[in-house]
Design a protein around this motif. Structure first.
Motif, PDB file in Angstrom:
ATOM      1  N   TYR A 209      39.645  60.935  55.186  1.00  0.00           N
ATOM      2  CA  TYR A 209      39.710  59.783  54.094  1.00  0.00           C
ATOM      3  C   TYR A 209      41.028  58.919  54.681  1.00  0.00           C
ATOM      4  CZ  TYR A 209      36.379  61.965  50.995  1.00  0.00           C
ATOM      5  OH  TYR A 209      35.294  62.511  50.698  1.00  0.00           O
ATOM      6  N   TYR A 210      40.870  57.751  54.459  1.00  0.00           N
ATOM      7  CA  TYR A 210      41.730  56.844  55.010  1.00  0.00           C
ATOM      8  C   TYR A 210      42.158  55.936  53.823  1.00  0.00           C
ATOM      9  CZ  TYR A 210      40.758  58.265  59.445  1.00  0.00           C
ATOM     10  OH  TYR A 210      40.219  58.929  60.602  1.00  0.00           O
ATOM     11  N   CYS A 211      43.344  55.671  53.521  1.00  0.00           N
ATOM     12  CA  CYS A 211      43.589  54.451  52.577  1.00  0.00           C
ATOM     13  C   CYS A 211      43.811  53.243  53.278  1.00  0.00           C
ATOM     14  CB  CYS A 211      44.990  54.964  51.873  1.00  0.00           C
ATOM     15  SG  CYS A 211      46.459  55.085  52.680  1.00  0.00           S
ATOM     16  N   ASN A 212      43.786  52.200  52.600  1.00  0.00           N
ATOM     17  CA  ASN A 212      43.861  50.597  52.967  1.00  0.00           C
ATOM     18  C   ASN A 212      44.087  49.938  51.975  1.00  0.00           C
ATOM     19  OD1 ASN A 212      42.216  47.948  53.000  1.00  0.00           O
ATOM     20  ND2 ASN A 212      42.740  48.419  55.109  1.00  0.00           N
ATOM     21  N   ILE A 213      45.521  49.012  52.198  1.00  0.00           N
ATOM     22  CA  ILE A 213      45.953  47.864  51.447  1.00  0.00           C
ATOM     23  C   ILE A 213      46.005  46.566  52.025  1.00  0.00           C
ATOM     24  CG2 ILE A 213      47.493  49.880  50.575  1.00  0.00           C
ATOM     25  CD1 ILE A 213      49.761  48.360  51.815  1.00  0.00           C
ATOM     26  N   VAL A 214      45.697  45.559  51.143  1.00  0.00           N
ATOM     27  CA  VAL A 214      45.575  44.336  51.441  1.00  0.00           C
ATOM     28  C   VAL A 214      46.751  43.758  51.015  1.00  0.00           C
ATOM     29  CG1 VAL A 214      44.542  42.259  51.729  1.00  0.00           C
ATOM     30  CG2 VAL A 214      43.179  44.303  52.048  1.00  0.00           C
ATOM     31  N   VAL A 215      47.504  43.143  51.548  1.00  0.00           N
ATOM     32  CA  VAL A 215      48.986  42.630  50.880  1.00  0.00           C
ATOM     33  C   VAL A 215      48.831  41.033  51.052  1.00  0.00           C
ATOM     34  CG1 VAL A 215      50.428  44.483  51.822  1.00  0.00           C
ATOM     35  CG2 VAL A 215      50.282  42.698  53.232  1.00  0.00           C
ATOM     36  N   SER A 216      50.084  40.265  50.427  1.00  0.00           N
ATOM     37  CA  SER A 216      49.847  38.886  50.587  1.00  0.00           C
ATOM     38  C   SER A 216      49.976  38.468  51.942  1.00  0.00           C
ATOM     39  CB  SER A 216      51.121  38.370  49.849  1.00  0.00           C
ATOM     40  OG  SER A 216      52.294  38.907  50.265  1.00  0.00           O
ATOM     41  N   GLY A 217      49.085  37.523  52.013  1.00  0.00           N
ATOM     42  CA  GLY A 217      49.001  36.849  53.485  1.00  0.00           C
ATOM     43  C   GLY A 217      47.627  37.294  53.964  1.00  0.00           C
ATOM     44  N   ALA A 218      47.060  38.348  53.044  1.00  0.00           N
ATOM     45  CA  ALA A 218      45.607  39.078  53.613  1.00  0.00           C
ATOM     46  C   ALA A 218      45.698  39.960  54.794  1.00  0.00           C
ATOM     47  CB  ALA A 218      44.733  37.603  54.065  1.00  0.00           C
TER      48      ALA A 218
ATOM     49  N   GLN B  70      46.863  57.005  58.229  1.00  0.00           N
ATOM     50  CA  GLN B  70      46.865  57.697  59.372  1.00  0.00           C
ATOM     51  C   GLN B  70      45.521  58.722  58.978  1.00  0.00           C
ATOM     52  OE1 GLN B  70      48.878  58.634  57.213  1.00  0.00           O
ATOM     53  NE2 GLN B  70      48.841  61.066  56.836  1.00  0.00           N
ATOM     54  N   GLY B  71      45.018  58.851  57.856  1.00  0.00           N
ATOM     55  CA  GLY B  71      43.842  59.725  57.705  1.00  0.00           C
ATOM     56  C   GLY B  71      44.286  61.208  57.197  1.00  0.00           C
ATOM     57  N   THR B  72      43.528  61.694  56.083  1.00  0.00           N
ATOM     58  CA  THR B  72      43.820  63.139  55.851  1.00  0.00           C
ATOM     59  C   THR B  72      42.407  63.707  55.518  1.00  0.00           C
ATOM     60  OG1 THR B  72      44.697  64.245  54.003  1.00  0.00           O
ATOM     61  CG2 THR B  72      43.605  62.238  53.192  1.00  0.00           C
ATOM     62  N   GLN B  73      42.210  64.966  56.139  1.00  0.00           N
ATOM     63  CA  GLN B  73      41.198  65.680  56.072  1.00  0.00           C
ATOM     64  C   GLN B  73      40.739  66.219  54.889  1.00  0.00           C
ATOM     65  OE1 GLN B  73      38.858  65.720  58.697  1.00  0.00           O
ATOM     66  NE2 GLN B  73      37.434  67.025  57.461  1.00  0.00           N
ATOM     67  N   VAL B  74      39.681  66.043  54.376  1.00  0.00           N
ATOM     68  CA  VAL B  74      38.813  66.817  53.189  1.00  0.00           C
ATOM     69  C   VAL B  74      37.749  67.655  53.533  1.00  0.00           C
ATOM     70  CG1 VAL B  74      37.664  66.428  51.066  1.00  0.00           C
ATOM     71  CG2 VAL B  74      39.854  65.215  51.538  1.00  0.00           C
ATOM     72  N   THR B  75      37.758  68.938  53.662  1.00  0.00           N
ATOM     73  CA  THR B  75      36.618  69.731  53.946  1.00  0.00           C
ATOM     74  C   THR B  75      36.092  70.459  52.695  1.00  0.00           C
ATOM     75  OG1 THR B  75      37.614  69.896  56.233  1.00  0.00           O
ATOM     76  CG2 THR B  75      35.835  71.482  55.574  1.00  0.00           C
ATOM     77  N   VAL B  76      34.850  70.429  52.391  1.00  0.00           N
ATOM     78  CA  VAL B  76      34.095  70.999  51.337  1.00  0.00           C
ATOM     79  C   VAL B  76      33.382  72.122  51.708  1.00  0.00           C
ATOM     80  CG1 VAL B  76      33.090  70.740  49.018  1.00  0.00           C
ATOM     81  CG2 VAL B  76      34.447  68.987  50.066  1.00  0.00           C
ATOM     82  N   SER B  77      33.409  73.344  51.485  1.00  0.00           N
ATOM     83  CA  SER B  77      32.698  74.374  51.775  1.00  0.00           C
ATOM     84  C   SER B  77      31.543  74.624  50.924  1.00  0.00           C
ATOM     85  CB  SER B  77      33.551  75.772  52.208  1.00  0.00           C
ATOM     86  OG  SER B  77      34.112  76.134  50.918  1.00  0.00           O
TER      87      SER B  77
END
Length: 116
Positions: free
Chosen positions: A93-102, A108-115
């Motif tokens: 899972y990766y977060c993303n932001i859009v700031v002023s100026g587009a 960096q990503g974080t792993q989610v594992t569902v068993s």
């Protein structure tokens, strides 16, 4: 320079919950949209949820009713509460932001594992 630090991933059984956090720091005048994406092995990165500066939200059909995105503007942080997790939610899972100026920035990503 803008940095995004993610946390909260891990291993959980199906039906369980996790809460992801992503804190932004650096030279940020204004954060517009904030979002979470995910990428499973062998698949394209896909949008999970996003939230505007005004608080409007949008979700992928696959997570509607189970995931909730929120943000704390004072802390420049976005959250993803994930409930009723399924094995098919397993991904980075990766977060993303859009700031002023587009300008767009990624975590960096974080792993989610569902068993099952």
């Amino acid at each position: 320079q803008v940095q995004l630090v993610e946390s909260g991933g891990g291993l959980v059984q199906a039906g369980g919950s996790l809460r992801l956090s992503c804190a932004a720091s650096g030279s940020i005048f204004r954060i517009n949209a904030m979002a979470w994406y995910r990428q499973a092995p062998g698949k394209q990165r896909e949008l999970v949820a996003d939230i505007t500066s005004g608080g409007s939200t949008n979700y992928a059909d696959s997570v509607k009713g189970r995931f909730t995105i929120s943000r704390d503007n004072a802390k420049s942080t976005v959250y993803l509460q994930m409930n009723s997790l399924k094995p098919e939610d397993t991904a980075s899972y990766y977060c993303n932001i859009v700031v002023s100026g587009a300008y767009s920035y990624w975590g960096q990503g974080t792993q989610v594992t569902v068993s099952s």
